[in-house]
Design a protein around this motif. Structure first.
Motif, PDB file in Angstrom:
ATOM      1  N   PHE B   8      -1.977 -14.259  -6.869  1.00  0.00           N
ATOM      2  CA  PHE B   8      -2.996 -13.219  -7.041  1.00  0.00           C
ATOM      3  C   PHE B   8      -3.398 -12.626  -5.695  1.00  0.00           C
ATOM      4  O   PHE B   8      -3.606 -11.411  -5.580  1.00  0.00           O
ATOM      5  N   SER B   9      -3.521 -13.493  -4.694  1.00  0.00           N
ATOM      6  CA  SER B   9      -3.851 -13.003  -3.350  1.00  0.00           C
ATOM      7  C   SER B   9      -2.793 -12.034  -2.859  1.00  0.00           C
ATOM      8  O   SER B   9      -3.107 -11.020  -2.227  1.00  0.00           O
ATOM      9  N   LEU B  10      -1.539 -12.353  -3.128  1.00  0.00           N
ATOM     10  CA  LEU B  10      -0.472 -11.456  -2.689  1.00  0.00           C
ATOM     11  C   LEU B  10      -0.576 -10.103  -3.392  1.00  0.00           C
ATOM     12  O   LEU B  10      -0.380  -9.057  -2.780  1.00  0.00           O
ATOM     13  N   VAL B  11      -0.925 -10.138  -4.681  1.00  0.00           N
ATOM     14  CA  VAL B  11      -1.070  -8.877  -5.415  1.00  0.00           C
ATOM     15  C   VAL B  11      -2.209  -8.061  -4.808  1.00  0.00           C
ATOM     16  O   VAL B  11      -2.090  -6.847  -4.586  1.00  0.00           O
ATOM     17  N   LEU B  12      -3.318  -8.749  -4.507  1.00  0.00           N
ATOM     18  CA  LEU B  12      -4.440  -8.043  -3.890  1.00  0.00           C
ATOM     19  C   LEU B  12      -4.039  -7.473  -2.534  1.00  0.00           C
ATOM     20  O   LEU B  12      -4.407  -6.346  -2.182  1.00  0.00           O
ATOM     21  N   ALA B  13      -3.285  -8.275  -1.771  1.00  0.00           N
ATOM     22  CA  ALA B  13      -2.839  -7.790  -0.468  1.00  0.00           C
ATOM     23  C   ALA B  13      -1.994  -6.537  -0.640  1.00  0.00           C
ATOM     24  O   ALA B  13      -2.098  -5.587   0.145  1.00  0.00           O
ATOM     25  N   LEU B  14      -1.154  -6.529  -1.671  1.00  0.00           N
ATOM     26  CA  LEU B  14      -0.313  -5.358  -1.925  1.00  0.00           C
ATOM     27  C   LEU B  14      -1.167  -4.131  -2.222  1.00  0.00           C
ATOM     28  O   LEU B  14      -0.931  -3.031  -1.699  1.00  0.00           O
ATOM     29  N   LEU B  15      -2.197  -4.321  -3.054  1.00  0.00           N
ATOM     30  CA  LEU B  15      -3.058  -3.185  -3.393  1.00  0.00           C
ATOM     31  C   LEU B  15      -3.760  -2.653  -2.154  1.00  0.00           C
ATOM     32  O   LEU B  15      -3.834  -1.438  -1.929  1.00  0.00           O
ATOM     33  N   VAL B  16      -4.285  -3.579  -1.334  1.00  0.00           N
ATOM     34  CA  VAL B  16      -4.967  -3.154  -0.118  1.00  0.00           C
ATOM     35  C   VAL B  16      -3.990  -2.431   0.799  1.00  0.00           C
ATOM     36  O   VAL B  16      -4.317  -1.411   1.424  1.00  0.00           O
ATOM     37  N   ALA B  17      -2.754  -2.964   0.883  1.00  0.00           N
ATOM     38  CA  ALA B  17      -1.760  -2.343   1.765  1.00  0.00           C
ATOM     39  C   ALA B  17      -1.449  -0.927   1.296  1.00  0.00           C
ATOM     40  O   ALA B  17      -1.283  -0.017   2.109  1.00  0.00           O
ATOM     41  N   LEU B  18      -1.383  -0.737  -0.032  1.00  0.00           N
ATOM     42  CA  LEU B  18      -1.102   0.607  -0.539  1.00  0.00           C
ATOM     43  C   LEU B  18      -2.215   1.566  -0.156  1.00  0.00           C
ATOM     44  O   LEU B  18      -1.973   2.708   0.234  1.00  0.00           O
ATOM     45  N   VAL B  19      -3.456   1.063  -0.261  1.00  0.00           N
ATOM     46  CA  VAL B  19      -4.588   1.907   0.137  1.00  0.00           C
ATOM     47  C   VAL B  19      -4.528   2.189   1.635  1.00  0.00           C
ATOM     48  O   VAL B  19      -4.682   3.336   2.082  1.00  0.00           O
TER      49      VAL B  19
END
Lengths: 152, 668
Positions: B8-19
């Protein structure tokens, strides 16, 4: 010297240096390439008689024999279709084991055996060098493979 | 539960990275200050999430959670705790997670330590790094998930590969990756500059400490890997021109060219487009290294994941990154313009020659590394290119670079007349010539005697040290107040240069002696038997069984004497790691100032007899010392005072020639 002339001078010197380097590289490549052959290719006389090359495959189970001087070891490299006897003088790498993949570098002897000067260490006991795997695959596709055991 | 939190942390990191990759970039382009200000907090967020994922994986390892497939494949309950932690990056998936974490860490560092840079510029840099993160996160989540479960859970793990159960494993990958990933900062700076249209000397000053720091980490990482191979692989060698070693060496070579090119761009405003191109190439080589190691196309002691699907993704990623950046470069660079003019013989031209030589050397290594691959793909013929090729090609190409290294610092900017250069360097030339002639008389000759090549190598080593010393001497004397006062006033970066250049000389000396004059023996010895090598007597005193936490071993005792005096007692071991039933030979090394004594066990050869490998390597420690000096020089240069001053208070530097900026098109 005008800037444009200077540019041309720098570029030509650069090209000359580059050409020298390229010549060096090509020459070094040509004299230092080591080709790889599978045991089937060696048995079919496709390997050079007088040059250094590499053979890869599996170490035939039960084929490892050590000489009395402790250093010389003989074993057989096979691709499950053909086998090549190899002799090597020196300490074998830790991961060398019967039934596992191996790549050896050296020269073919007149009697058909292979004298190795280098035995390639592997990554772990399940890792098979890609060349050895390819040799096995090739042999499997073109022959019906006999078993891995040494002939009686 | 914890592994799921990790995913889940990795998914969140991905979302933040996209932003982080989109909004700040758009904000910088259209001048939306709110979006631009998102960049720094986003970098912090991405780091936090990546670190959490890493912590979850580390926890799974330390807690022996064998329901996670990756943990079960790389760990074992009896594995010592330090190695259970290091096992996090012992396999493919975990090392990719480490890569990602270090990427977010560098981005966070840029966010924190760049207060003096314009916000819009930092936003672009962080956005570029975020896109790199997006690539790696996609790879991690879809192709190399370290948190995949194993159902039913394994009762016991497969153990970490014994080759990796070593202190070297704890330090070498993280430090090496710090170097690899650190060059992404230089890359991001270059892309941001191309995107914004600002490419002046100030950009070089901003970029330089980050690039030098990354270079320093890469130097240390390569050094650690080499030292580890030296004492673990048991062959006495320290550099094998293995494709994975080359994969780390090529970015180092081009990175060295980059830091020198940045010096010219900072001081004189020249070489702008060349520097940007070098930054792109250095990072591209880092990515190429990742591809080579992970795709299974190479035979190597290092080769990781034998999975073509992963290799394909990384290849596509690399094509996107490199292709995109080169396209951007091709589009923007022609308008960057020229810097200050310089004559044919000047510090600029010497540094340019140095850059060319280093780049050509890197290309030669690249050809040797990729040629087997290319031939396999195109012609189906399997070949290998071994050390003889690399030595035949690399050494001649580097010789001019070493020579230039001594001349460069002494030459003046813009114009350096030859008579002045000769006058300044004549003592250095004389000293190195004397060293090359006299040292062979005092040093032990070794089994192969002295050759012209070794003497020439000594000349180069002496030249590197003597020219640095001469340069320092000339800088110190002549001013009122004495040389100590003058010495204190020199910038730290100048000392960094001296130390690094001298380090290269030390390294060349060590490498020449250790490679050219080492003695070796492989033989069978009975307990109590002795053998002599290079003036030392080695007595084999038999083996005794010992047990470690996860292995059983035969431990040998070898006493070394010289002219009757005891020198060292060495204990090489032959270990069998219980979990994998895998044998590993642990060499014993006595490190000395003038020589290394190296003993490794082979196999038992009859009753009370074993085969042994013995090396005497002269001046082996000087190789490590030279590399450490280089890294120290990098540290000194990166922490120079002028990079830590608040630059917001000063106008952007206008040095020498024109401060060429592209026609302003968007908000700077």
């Amino acid at each position: 010297m005008k800037p444009r002339q200077r540019r041309i001078a720098i570029i030509s010197v650069g090209l000359l240096a580059f050409g020298l380097a390229a010549a060096l590289v090509i020459n070094a490549l040509r004299s230092n390439l080591v080709f790889f052959f599978s045991p089937s290719q060696v048995a079919a006389d496709a390997a050079p008689r007088n040059g250094a090359f590499r053979i890869g495959g599996l170490v035939e189970t039960g084929s490892v024999r050590r000489a009395s001087d402790g250093l010389t070891v003989r074993f057989v490299v096979t691709d499950l279709a053909q086998r090549v006897p190899v002799s090597y003088r020196g300490l074998l790498p830790d991961l060398f084991r019967e039934g596992k993949g191996v790549v050896v570098a050296g020269r073919l002897q007149p009697d058909g055996s292979f004298e190795a000067n280098q035995v390639l260490a592997k990554h772990d006991e399940n890792y098979m060098p890609p060349e050895a795997a390819a040799a096995l695959e090739q042999a499997r596709q073109s022959h019906t493979a006999p078993t891995l055991e040494a002939p009686p | 539960m914890i592994p799921e939190i990790g995913v889940f942390s990795l998914v969140l990191a991905l979302l933040v990275a996209l932003v982080q990759g989109t909004l700040p970039l758009a904000g910088a382009h259209w001048g939306v200050a709110g979006w631009v200000r998102l960049a720094r907090p986003a970098a912090l967020g991405q780091f936090v999430f990546a670190a959490m994922a890493f912590a979850c994986l580390a926890w799974s390892f330390l807690d022996n959670d064998f329901s996670v497939l990756y943990v079960a494949s790389n760990s074992h309950a009896e594995l010592p705790a330090a190695y259970r932690f290091a096992a996090v990056w012992g396999g493919h998936e975990g090392s990719m997670l480490l890569w990602l974490c270090l990427l977010t860490a560098w981005a966070l560092a840029v966010a924190l330590f760049s207060r003096q840079l314009p916000d819009a510029y930092v936003a672009r840099v962080l956005a570029v790094m975020a896109w790199l993160g997006v690539g790696f996160l996609l790879f991690l989540l879809f192709l190399s998930n370290p948190f995949t479960r194993l159902m039913p859970p394994a009762l016991e793990g497969r153990d970490l590969n014994p080759l990796l159960q070593d202190p070297g494993m704890v330090v070498h990958p993280p430090i090496l990756y710090m170097g690899y990933v650190g060059f992404s900062v230089a890359f991001a700076f270059a892309i941001a500059a191309l995107l914004s249209g600002e490419l002046n000397a100030a950009w070089a000053r901003w970029s330089r400490p980050w690039t030098v720091a990354a270079w320093m980490f890469l130097t240390l990482g390569i050094l650690l890997g080499s030292a580890w191979a030296y004492y673990v692989l048991g062959w006495g060698g320290w550099w094998f021109w293995d494709p994975v070693e080359n994969a780390s060496f090529m970015p180092w070579l081009v990175g060295t060219a980059l830091i020198h090119s940045l010096a010219v761009t900072e001081k004189r405003g020249a070489f702008r487009s060349w520097t940007v191109l070098l930054a792109i190439c250095t990072f591209s080589l880092s990515l190429l290294g990742t591809f080579l190691v992970r795709s299974g196309v190479l035979t190597s002691v290092h080769a990781f994941a034998v999975d073509p699907g992963r290799g394909l993704f990384i290849l596509a990623f690399m094509v996107a990154v490199v292709g995109g950046s080169l396209l951007l470069f091709g589009w923007r660079a022609p308008r960057i313009g020229l810097g200050g003019r310089f004559s044919v013989l000047s510090r600029e031209s010497l540094l340019l020659a140095n850059n060319v030589v280093l780049t050509v050397a890197a290309m030669a290594v690249l050809i040797g590394t990729l040629y087997p691959l290319a031939l396999d793909v195109l012609a189906g013929q399997k070949i290998s290119v071994g050390p003889p090729y690399f030595e035949a090609v690399f050494v001649p190409i580097m010789v001019p670079a070493i020579f230039l290294m001594g001349v460069g610092p002494v030459a003046r900017w813009k114009q350096a007349p030859l008579p002045e250069l000769a006058r300044r360097l004549r003592w250095a030339l004389a000293a190195s010539g004397a060293a090359a002639l006299l040292l062979p008389l005092t040093l032990p000759a070794g089994p192969r005697g002295w050759s012209a090549l070794s003497t020439f190598a000594l000349l180069l080593a002496g030249w590197a040290v003597a020219s640095a010393a001469t340069h320092a001497w000339q800088r110190f004397r002549g001013a009122p107040g004495g040389w100590l006062d003058r010495a204190r006033r020199q910038p730290r970066g100048w000392y960094g240069m001296l130390v690094a250049h001298a380090g290269i000389g030390v390294f060349i000396f060590g490498a020449t002696m250790a490679n050219g004059f080492d003695s070796r023996q492989e033989l069978k010895l009975q307990a109590g038997e002795s053998t002599a090598l290079a003036g030392f007597a080695f007595r084999f005193d038999g083996v005794a069984p010992v047990s470690g936490p996860n292995f059983d071993a035969q431990r040998a005792t070898v006493r070394v004497t010289r002219k009757g005096e005891a020198v060292a007692t060495l204990h090489p071991e032959k270990r069998i790691y219980r979990a994998r039933q895998m044998a590993l030979s642990q060499a014993a090394i006595d490190v000395g100032l003038t020589r290394d004594l190296f003993v490794a066990l082979g196999d038992p050869a009859g009753d009370e007899a074993w085969t042994l490998r013995i090396h005497v390597k002269p001046f082996m420690a000087w190789i490590w010392a030279g590399c450490l000096l280089m890294a120290l020089g990098g540290l000194l240069a990166a922490t120079d005072r002028r990079y830590r001053l608040d630059l917001a208070a000063r106008p952007a530097a206008v040095v020498g020639g024109a401060t060429a900026t592209l026609r302003p098109q968007e908000g700077a």
